[in-house]
Design a protein around this motif. Structure first.
Motif, PDB file in Angstrom:
ATOM      1  N   VAL A  47      78.936  65.907  12.393  1.00  0.00           N
ATOM      2  CA  VAL A  47      80.077  65.156  12.915  1.00  0.00           C
ATOM      3  C   VAL A  47      79.614  63.739  13.229  1.00  0.00           C
ATOM      4  N   GLY A  48      80.209  62.777  12.571  1.00  0.00           N
ATOM      5  CA  GLY A  48      79.832  61.386  12.767  1.00  0.00           C
ATOM      6  C   GLY A  48      80.344  60.816  14.069  1.00  0.00           C
ATOM      7  N   ARG A  49      79.734  59.742  14.506  1.00  0.00           N
ATOM      8  CA  ARG A  49      80.104  59.072  15.757  1.00  0.00           C
ATOM      9  C   ARG A  49      81.589  58.709  15.776  1.00  0.00           C
ATOM     10  N   GLU A  50      82.101  58.174  14.665  1.00  0.00           N
ATOM     11  CA  GLU A  50      83.497  57.732  14.603  1.00  0.00           C
ATOM     12  C   GLU A  50      84.470  58.906  14.657  1.00  0.00           C
ATOM     13  N   GLU A  51      84.073  60.046  14.104  1.00  0.00           N
ATOM     14  CA  GLU A  51      84.938  61.226  14.078  1.00  0.00           C
ATOM     15  C   GLU A  51      84.950  61.991  15.406  1.00  0.00           C
ATOM     16  N   PHE A  52      83.895  61.862  16.175  1.00  0.00           N
ATOM     17  CA  PHE A  52      83.679  62.710  17.342  1.00  0.00           C
ATOM     18  C   PHE A  52      84.853  62.670  18.315  1.00  0.00           C
ATOM     19  N   LEU A  53      85.279  61.498  18.719  1.00  0.00           N
ATOM     20  CA  LEU A  53      86.380  61.386  19.675  1.00  0.00           C
ATOM     21  C   LEU A  53      87.644  62.045  19.120  1.00  0.00           C
ATOM     22  N   LYS A  54      87.944  61.823  17.857  1.00  0.00           N
ATOM     23  CA  LYS A  54      89.139  62.423  17.243  1.00  0.00           C
ATOM     24  C   LYS A  54      89.060  63.949  17.271  1.00  0.00           C
ATOM     25  N   HIS A  55      87.881  64.486  16.925  1.00  0.00           N
ATOM     26  CA  HIS A  55      87.705  65.942  16.947  1.00  0.00           C
ATOM     27  C   HIS A  55      87.909  66.498  18.355  1.00  0.00           C
ATOM     28  N   VAL A  56      87.282  65.874  19.335  1.00  0.00           N
ATOM     29  CA  VAL A  56      87.396  66.372  20.715  1.00  0.00           C
ATOM     30  C   VAL A  56      88.839  66.300  21.180  1.00  0.00           C
ATOM     31  N   ARG A  57      89.541  65.213  20.899  1.00  0.00           N
ATOM     32  CA  ARG A  57      90.943  65.074  21.312  1.00  0.00           C
ATOM     33  C   ARG A  57      91.822  66.117  20.612  1.00  0.00           C
ATOM     34  N   ARG A  58      91.596  66.347  19.324  1.00  0.00           N
ATOM     35  CA  ARG A  58      92.383  67.349  18.587  1.00  0.00           C
ATOM     36  C   ARG A  58      92.116  68.744  19.168  1.00  0.00           C
ATOM     37  N   GLN A  59      90.839  69.046  19.416  1.00  0.00           N
ATOM     38  CA  GLN A  59      90.500  70.350  19.975  1.00  0.00           C
ATOM     39  C   GLN A  59      91.035  70.498  21.402  1.00  0.00           C
ATOM     40  N   ALA A  60      91.095  69.405  22.145  1.00  0.00           N
ATOM     41  CA  ALA A  60      91.639  69.466  23.510  1.00  0.00           C
ATOM     42  C   ALA A  60      93.095  69.915  23.486  1.00  0.00           C
ATOM     43  N   ASP A  61      93.824  69.546  22.438  1.00  0.00           N
ATOM     44  CA  ASP A  61      95.211  70.008  22.294  1.00  0.00           C
ATOM     45  C   ASP A  61      95.270  71.519  22.151  1.00  0.00           C
ATOM     46  N   GLU A  62      94.153  72.133  21.756  1.00  0.00           N
ATOM     47  CA  GLU A  62      94.051  73.587  21.597  1.00  0.00           C
ATOM     48  C   GLU A  62      93.303  74.242  22.763  1.00  0.00           C
ATOM     49  N   GLY A  63      93.070  73.483  23.845  1.00  0.00           N
ATOM     50  CA  GLY A  63      92.450  74.044  25.038  1.00  0.00           C
ATOM     51  C   GLY A  63      90.977  73.741  25.227  1.00  0.00           C
ATOM     52  N   TYR A  64      90.380  73.009  24.314  1.00  0.00           N
ATOM     53  CA  TYR A  64      88.958  72.670  24.393  1.00  0.00           C
ATOM     54  C   TYR A  64      88.692  71.732  25.558  1.00  0.00           C
ATOM     55  N   ARG A  65      87.607  71.983  26.257  1.00  0.00           N
ATOM     56  CA  ARG A  65      87.164  71.119  27.349  1.00  0.00           C
ATOM     57  C   ARG A  65      85.716  70.741  27.093  1.00  0.00           C
ATOM     58  N   LEU A  66      85.364  69.517  27.427  1.00  0.00           N
ATOM     59  CA  LEU A  66      84.006  69.024  27.223  1.00  0.00           C
ATOM     60  C   LEU A  66      83.408  68.719  28.591  1.00  0.00           C
ATOM     61  N   ALA A  67      82.368  69.472  28.951  1.00  0.00           N
ATOM     62  CA  ALA A  67      81.695  69.289  30.240  1.00  0.00           C
ATOM     63  C   ALA A  67      80.328  68.665  29.993  1.00  0.00           C
TER      64      ALA A  67
END
Length: 161
Positions: A47-67
């Motif tokens: 996962v590239g640096r530029e993609e990372f934020l998009k992936h985390v935000r998309r996954q957050a819509d599905e309940g993902y949390r980043l601690a």
């Protein structure tokens, strides 16, 4: 060799001791999420640096949390997780990603994150706490076993083309 030893961590004979003031919190802002990338990329190098934020935000819509556990103003351990319901296990806290900066491993940071995740599972009323670990990650398997976790299944995958 540990090239980076933050002030919140002291080197003792073959062990690191974490300052009790280091806390674990959720990455909510774009800046906090981006700050987690250098650590997460050690596990998820595809996962590239530029993609990372998009992936985390998309996954957050599905309940993902980043601690993350921050030391000296930067993340040292990062965990991505979600709470879900399964027929097989009921309500589960599932860990998608767990990684400690390679320069700080074997110092108790991963164990501290697992403790925090387990307390989150209890707080949420989960019946179990689960994660998958790639078959080639034998040091991680030893770590999980030391933390009282059992290997209970195999995970199978087939690419969809």
């Amino acid at each position: 060799m540990r090239a980076y030893l933050p002030a919140a961590v002291r080197l003792l004979p073959h062990r690191l001791t974490l300052c009790p003031m280091a806390e674990i919190r959720l990455a909510r802002s774009d800046d906090e999420i981006r700050a987690c990338y250098p650590i997460m990329s050690q596990l998820r190098s595809h996962v590239g640096r530029e993609e990372f934020l998009k992936h985390v935000r998309r996954q957050a819509d599905e309940g993902y949390r980043l601690a993350f556990l921050e030391i000296d103003g930067r993340p040292a351990t990062v965990a991505g997780y979600r709470i879900l319901h399964q027929l097989v296990a009921g309500k589960v806290l599932y860990v998608d990603d767990l990684v400690t900066d390679e320069a700080l491993r074997s110092g108790g940071l991963g164990a501290r994150m697992l403790e925090w995740l387990l307390s989150e599972a209890r707080r949420a009323g989960c019946r179990s706490f689960e994660l998958d670990s790639a078959t080639h990650r034998t040091p991680a398997h030893r770590f999980y076993r030391r933390q009282g976790m059992d290997a209970t299944s195999l995970h199978f995958r087939k690419p969809v083309r």
